[in-house]
Scaffold this active site. Structure first.
Site, PDB file in Angstrom:
ATOM      1  N   THR A  12       6.465  35.772  28.096  1.00  0.00           N
ATOM      2  CA  THR A  12       6.562  34.314  28.081  1.00  0.00           C
ATOM      3  C   THR A  12       7.898  33.934  27.458  1.00  0.00           C
ATOM      4  OG1 THR A  12       5.467  34.048  25.927  1.00  0.00           O
ATOM      5  CG2 THR A  12       4.053  34.096  27.890  1.00  0.00           C
ATOM      6  N   GLY A  13       8.450  32.815  27.908  1.00  0.00           N
ATOM      7  CA  GLY A  13       9.801  32.488  27.466  1.00  0.00           C
ATOM      8  C   GLY A  13      10.779  33.552  27.917  1.00  0.00           C
ATOM      9  N   GLY A  14      10.563  34.052  29.127  1.00  0.00           N
ATOM     10  CA  GLY A  14      11.303  35.220  29.594  1.00  0.00           C
ATOM     11  C   GLY A  14      12.540  34.921  30.411  1.00  0.00           C
ATOM     12  N   SER A  16      15.391  33.268  29.298  1.00  0.00           N
ATOM     13  CA  SER A  16      16.638  33.100  28.555  1.00  0.00           C
ATOM     14  C   SER A  16      16.554  33.868  27.238  1.00  0.00           C
ATOM     15  CB  SER A  16      16.911  31.615  28.271  1.00  0.00           C
ATOM     16  OG  SER A  16      15.888  31.066  27.463  1.00  0.00           O
ATOM     17  N   GLY A  17      17.702  34.040  26.609  1.00  0.00           N
ATOM     18  CA  GLY A  17      17.765  34.621  25.285  1.00  0.00           C
ATOM     19  C   GLY A  17      17.122  35.983  25.167  1.00  0.00           C
ATOM     20  N   ILE A  18      16.348  36.165  24.115  1.00  0.00           N
ATOM     21  CA  ILE A  18      15.687  37.439  23.847  1.00  0.00           C
ATOM     22  C   ILE A  18      14.694  37.780  24.955  1.00  0.00           C
ATOM     23  CG2 ILE A  18      14.045  38.578  22.291  1.00  0.00           C
ATOM     24  CD1 ILE A  18      15.522  37.070  19.984  1.00  0.00           C
ATOM     25  N   GLY A  19      13.982  36.784  25.472  1.00  0.00           N
ATOM     26  CA  GLY A  19      13.019  37.043  26.538  1.00  0.00           C
ATOM     27  C   GLY A  19      13.669  37.603  27.787  1.00  0.00           C
ATOM     28  N   SER A 137       9.931  35.844  13.133  1.00  0.00           N
ATOM     29  CA  SER A 137      11.268  35.448  12.703  1.00  0.00           C
ATOM     30  C   SER A 137      11.450  35.811  11.234  1.00  0.00           C
ATOM     31  CB  SER A 137      11.460  33.941  12.875  1.00  0.00           C
ATOM     32  OG  SER A 137      12.674  33.510  12.282  1.00  0.00           O
ATOM     33  N   TYR A 150       9.172  25.171  11.315  1.00  0.00           N
ATOM     34  CA  TYR A 150       9.376  26.361  12.143  1.00  0.00           C
ATOM     35  C   TYR A 150       9.017  27.625  11.361  1.00  0.00           C
ATOM     36  CZ  TYR A 150      11.859  30.001  14.761  1.00  0.00           C
ATOM     37  OH  TYR A 150      12.183  31.149  15.453  1.00  0.00           O
TER      38      TYR A 150
END
Length: 244
Positions: A12-14, A16-19, A137, A150
């Protein structure tokens, strides 16, 4: 690289970025990867960038119907799921005194509630020996100015894994937290000034920001059988940021 040959993964969230970095690494390791995200255009661009052994699904993890559709698609097309990387998450700056209900709900609905129901709805598809990875995090174990909400949401993610490792006794399903430190992503560039980003990098023992590919390499380890005796753990990929 064949750590994940024959495995089916969802990130999920795949897009951009780390995903996205993890999706590329998982595919390179032999997995078939589903990536999900809220924006159709970003998902399509990520699929085109990865190229093969990937399928994009537009979905909002705070919407139960979207999650049901994602897992029904995987069940229909692949039958089972071996790796779930619950990576979708958001963060906004809001110091004490400026926190609003909207700010609080936004962070906790996605980072905590969305994560909870992503994992819960995946359970029927997860095979014995499968791996669940949650994105935490360094802020979950540190005090961070203007990021208390957060940070609290990521501390909740850490405790979910401790409890779920107990709930999953007898299933051979593993669940761990992957906690990045300062990592150079588009999201960081949007949220922070160049001066703050430079300060974050200098605050690590390696005196630089991390690269999403470095975090993805550890995600691949947690997804693979190389981490077969790990559950309930938190693995930091932070250049020492939260360790010193």
């Amino acid at each position: 690289m064949t750590k994940l040959t024959g495995k089916t993964a969802l990130i999920t969230g795949g897009a951009s970025g780390i995903g996205l970095a993890a999706a590329k690494r998982f595919v390179n390791e032999g997995a078939f990867v589903y990536i999900s995200g809220r924006r159709k255009d970003v998902i399509e661009a990520a699929v085109a960038e990865i190229g093969a052994s990937v399928r994009g699904l537009q979905a909002d993890i705070t919407n139960p119907e979207d999650l049901d559709r994602v897992f029904e698609t995987i069940r229909t097309e692949r039958e089972t799921l071996d790796v779930l990387f619950a990576n979708a998450g958001v963060g906004e700056l809001a110091p004490l005194g400026e926190i609003t209900s909207k700010h609080f709900d936004y962070a906790f609905d996605i980072n905590v509630k969305g994560t909870v129901f992503t994992v819960q709805k995946a359970l029927p598809l997860l095979t014995s020996g499968s791996s669940v990875i949650l994105t935490g995090s360094t802020t979950g174990v540190m005090g961070t100015p203007a990021m208390s909400i957060y940070s609290a949401s990521k501390a909740a993610v850490r405790n979910l894994v401790r409890s779920w490792a107990q709930d999953l006794r007898g299933t051979s399903i593993r669940v761990n937290v992957l906690s990045p430190g300062p990592t150079q992503t588009d999201k960081i560039d949007e949220l922070l000034t160049p001066e703050i980003i430079e300060s974050l990098g200098n605050g690590t023992a390696l005196e630089r920001m991390g690269n999403p590919a470095e975090v993805a390499a550890v995600a691949a380890f947690l997804a693979s059988d190389d981490s077969s005796f790990m559950t309930g753990s938190e693995v930091f990929v932070d250049g020492g940021y939260a360790q010193i």
